[in-house]
Design a protein around this motif. Structure first.
Motif, PDB file in Angstrom:
ATOM      1  N   ASN A   1      -1.896   1.703 -12.261  1.00 44.10           N
ATOM      2  CA  ASN A   1      -1.850   3.068 -11.988  1.00 44.10           C
ATOM      3  C   ASN A   1      -2.122   3.999 -13.761  1.00 44.10           C
ATOM      4  OD1 ASN A   1      -1.740   3.331  -9.277  1.00 44.10           O
ATOM      5  ND2 ASN A   1       0.377   3.268  -9.222  1.00 44.10           N
TER       6      ASN A   1
ATOM      7  N   THR B   1     -12.307   6.118  -1.660  1.00 46.67           N
ATOM      8  CA  THR B   1     -10.847   6.932  -1.508  1.00 46.67           C
ATOM      9  C   THR B   1     -10.174   7.321  -2.688  1.00 46.67           C
ATOM     10  OG1 THR B   1      -9.463   5.019  -1.274  1.00 46.67           O
ATOM     11  CG2 THR B   1     -10.566   5.755   0.791  1.00 46.67           C
ATOM     12  N   GLU B   2      -9.236   8.217  -2.757  1.00 46.45           N
ATOM     13  CA  GLU B   2      -8.412   8.501  -3.830  1.00 46.45           C
ATOM     14  C   GLU B   2      -7.783   7.301  -4.567  1.00 46.45           C
ATOM     15  OE1 GLU B   2      -5.810  11.728  -4.134  1.00 46.45           O
ATOM     16  OE2 GLU B   2      -6.983  12.985  -2.685  1.00 46.45           O
ATOM     17  N   ARG B   3      -7.327   6.413  -3.527  1.00 51.53           N
ATOM     18  CA  ARG B   3      -6.540   5.292  -4.011  1.00 51.53           C
ATOM     19  C   ARG B   3      -7.487   4.157  -4.766  1.00 51.53           C
ATOM     20  NH1 ARG B   3      -2.372   3.570  -6.284  1.00 51.53           N
ATOM     21  NH2 ARG B   3      -3.686   2.533  -7.713  1.00 51.53           N
ATOM     22  N   GLN B   4      -8.865   4.110  -4.042  1.00 52.30           N
ATOM     23  CA  GLN B   4      -9.853   3.215  -4.807  1.00 52.30           C
ATOM     24  C   GLN B   4     -10.406   3.739  -6.292  1.00 52.30           C
ATOM     25  OE1 GLN B   4     -12.519   3.406  -1.445  1.00 52.30           O
ATOM     26  NE2 GLN B   4     -11.523   1.407  -0.534  1.00 52.30           N
TER      27      GLN B   4
ATOM     28  N   ASP C   1      -7.715   2.692  -8.530  1.00 52.09           N
ATOM     29  CA  ASP C   1      -7.955   1.437  -8.867  1.00 52.09           C
ATOM     30  C   ASP C   1      -9.054   1.107  -9.699  1.00 52.09           C
ATOM     31  OD1 ASP C   1      -5.541  -0.007  -7.668  1.00 52.09           O
ATOM     32  OD2 ASP C   1      -6.785  -0.012  -5.813  1.00 52.09           O
TER      33      ASP C   1
ATOM     34  N   ALA D   1      -4.105   9.711 -11.250  1.00 52.34           N
ATOM     35  CA  ALA D   1      -4.120  10.373  -9.986  1.00 52.34           C
ATOM     36  C   ALA D   1      -4.848  11.623  -9.967  1.00 52.34           C
ATOM     37  CB  ALA D   1      -2.642  10.668  -9.677  1.00 52.34           C
TER      38      ALA D   1
ATOM     39  N   GLU E   1       0.728  -1.162   0.044  1.00 53.26           N
ATOM     40  CA  GLU E   1      -0.089   0.175  -0.033  1.00 53.26           C
ATOM     41  C   GLU E   1       0.747   1.412  -0.021  1.00 53.26           C
ATOM     42  OE1 GLU E   1      -3.626   1.155  -0.538  1.00 53.26           O
ATOM     43  OE2 GLU E   1      -3.325  -0.592  -0.119  1.00 53.26           O
TER      44      GLU E   1
ATOM     45  N   ARG F   1       2.805   1.865  -3.578  1.00 55.85           N
ATOM     46  CA  ARG F   1       1.851   1.846  -4.756  1.00 55.85           C
ATOM     47  C   ARG F   1       1.437   3.465  -4.988  1.00 55.85           C
ATOM     48  NH1 ARG F   1      -3.291  -0.478  -5.368  1.00 55.85           N
ATOM     49  NH2 ARG F   1      -2.999  -0.190  -7.589  1.00 55.85           N
ATOM     50  N   THR F   2       2.338   4.141  -5.477  1.00 55.36           N
ATOM     51  CA  THR F   2       2.062   5.636  -5.799  1.00 55.36           C
ATOM     52  C   THR F   2       1.660   5.773  -7.241  1.00 55.36           C
ATOM     53  OG1 THR F   2       4.754   6.104  -6.422  1.00 55.36           O
ATOM     54  CG2 THR F   2       4.109   6.216  -3.996  1.00 55.36           C
TER      55      THR F   2
END
Length: 499
Positions: free
Chosen positions: A269, A214-217, A220, A48, A38, A41-42
């Protein structure tokens, strides 16, 4: 909690790295998906930027004029969905959804309730099926049909407010339009229906917004959507119905992507710009024309969705400038006999609405007709209008229209303002020897000629009037206009009825 993903067969090589160094895993496209945490993973770049905008935009951040346009476009889309119930393609869709099973979500214009994804799929077909839905002219995408089915289904299932739905709708619309603008018309060159591809991403983002991702979700979900995004234009060869399916299928795909992402499924990404990403796989040599800043700059400051055009004609938007010109010339020639017609269209639209010319001159069904510049111009010149009645079987077979369409020749328009506007022109040679010409630089429904709420209401009532009375239609209209202070479930209840 840290999550680890690994491939046992590759660990030794990775441990050594290239030339004995520690490898860069996520940012090196040669080594994606091998060992990630986690924290490692940038993401940077389009995904983004989109994720940050979507996850952090609130109702209060959206300008009043953008919200006003959103309500107008929702009203237009719902009217089209209701009217679609009168056309042959609706029956098979509704029968298929019924067979797939019941659920909590409404299918517009019926008393059926279906599962989340099936309702979104069906409503997407109904909104887009008449090809009368909005288009962002620069992006060449139908943004409402790409987003609204997703928003309605999730908001109804979760009993969300109109404000939550409007927020997700505006964000999804903006993503669809910016992605289309970045692609810069390239998908039409490679045989993809741009909406059918882009809608997967915009639907995924809109779904994430309503699911509290979330931003990460979000990132994805965008990555997952890249593996479902498709939509080939082969329907143009024979008037098949598959284009109608594209936004609805994308809604189902977007909901799937968002749900998987929320539960921890890992997406790439670089689904857009990666070595095997969307731009490379779908655009080929036109990848060089991608305008990347649309996907990274100005989010929340410039809302491109406010410039989306509504359709005054139920045909491919590429023909609208020429249809405007034909409508003006109908009045000017006042019934005089026509010898021949020249139609002027933007060069990049010719393969869609003017080629192959003999097929376009002899439209045989409703779908061929609405993608035929000769047919649309001929019918408009003779009848002084072009609406849904001009797409019935009898109207398409009208010998006078077929005869004039056969005498139409299409040319590249040297004065086109495409892609900013779908300009067009018509030149008529009359049998008395006169020649008359009209050129329309800015097509109706676009730019300074955008349709107002009053004009959209008129179109909405014409469309819904094919199925329900004006009193019922106006109750839907008032709910949409006041959606900021309503529940989406209230709106969907008004859209359930026996046709």
């Amino acid at each position: 909690m840290t999550r680890w993903y690994f491939s046992a067969t590759r660990i030794p090589a990775l441990a050594r790295g290239s030339c004995g160094s520690t490898p860069t895993l996520w940012n090196n496209p040669e080594h994606t998906g091998l060992i990630m945490t986690e924290t490692t993973r940038t993401a940077a770049g389009p995904s983004a930027a989109i994720a940050a905008f979507a996850a952090n935009t609130r109702y209060e951040d959206i300008p009043a004029n953008v919200l006003e346009r959103a309500r107008i476009h929702i009203l237009d889309g719902l009217g089209l969905a209701v009217a679609s119930g009168k056309f042959p393609f609706a029956g098979p869709v509704l029968a298929a959804v019924e067979e797939l099973g019941e659920g909590p979500c409404s299918v517009i214009g019926t008393t059926r309730k279906a599962t989340l994804r099936d309702a979104a799929m069906a409503n997407g077909v109904l909104i887009h099926g008449l090809d009368y839905d909005d288009t962002h002219l620069q992006a060449i995408v139908h943004p409402t049909s790409a987003v609204l089915p997703t928003v309605l289904a999730i908001a109804e299932q979760k009993d969300l407010t109109g404000r939550e739905a409007l927020t997700a709708f505006c964000i999804g619309m903006e993503i669809a339009i910016r992605l289309g603008a970045a692609i810069n018309g390239g998908m039409h060159h490679t045989g993809f229906h741009a909406t059918g591809v882009i809608a997967h991403f915009s639907s995924a983002v809109a779904a994430c917004c309503l699911m509290g991702a979330t931003e990460r979700q979000h990132i994805d979900a965008i990555g997952i959507a890249g593996s479902t995004a498709s939509g080939i234009q082969v329907f143009l060869e024979e008037g098949a119905w598959t284009k109608r399916l594209h936004p609805g299928w994308a809604a189902a795909g977007g909901i799937t992507a968002a749900t998987l992402a929320r539960h921890g499924f890992v997406g790439p990404n670089r689904a857009l710009e990666g070595r095997f990403g969307l731009f490379e796989t779908h655009l080929h040599q036109w990848k060089k024309d991608v305008v990347g800043h649309y996907l990274t700059d100005g989010f929340g400051e410039t809302w491109m969705m406010a410039d989306t055009a509504l359709k005054p004609y139920p045909v491919c938007h590429f023909i609208h400038g020429a249809a405007d010109a034909a409508l003006e010339l109908h009045k000017e020639i006042d019934g005089a006999a026509i010898e021949s017609v020249d139609v002027f269209l933007a060069r990049d639209t010719m393969k869609i609405v003017a080629e192959p010319i003999e097929r376009k001159r002899h439209a045989r069904n409703e779908y061929e007709a609405k993608f035929s510049a000769p047919f649309v111009v001929a019918a408009t010149l003779l009848k002084g209008r072009f609406g849904l009645p001009e797409l019935t079987d009898d109207a398409i077979a009208d010998p006078a229209v077929q005869d004039l369409a056969a005498r139409c020749t299409c040319h590249e328009d040297p004065d086109s303002l495409f892609p900013e506007y779908f300009s067009g022109g018509v030149r008529i040679k009359l049998k008395d020897g006169r020649e008359v010409t009209r050129h329309v630089p800015v097509n109706s429904g676009a730019g300074d000629r955008k349709m107002t709420l009053e004009e959209t209401t008129e179109k909405f009532l014409q469309n819904t009037g094919m199925i329900i009375d004006d009193a019922h239609a106006m109750s839907i209209r008032e709910t949409v206009v006041g959606l900021d202070n309503a529940k989406v479930a209230d709106l969907m209840a008004r859209l359930r009825f026996n046709a």
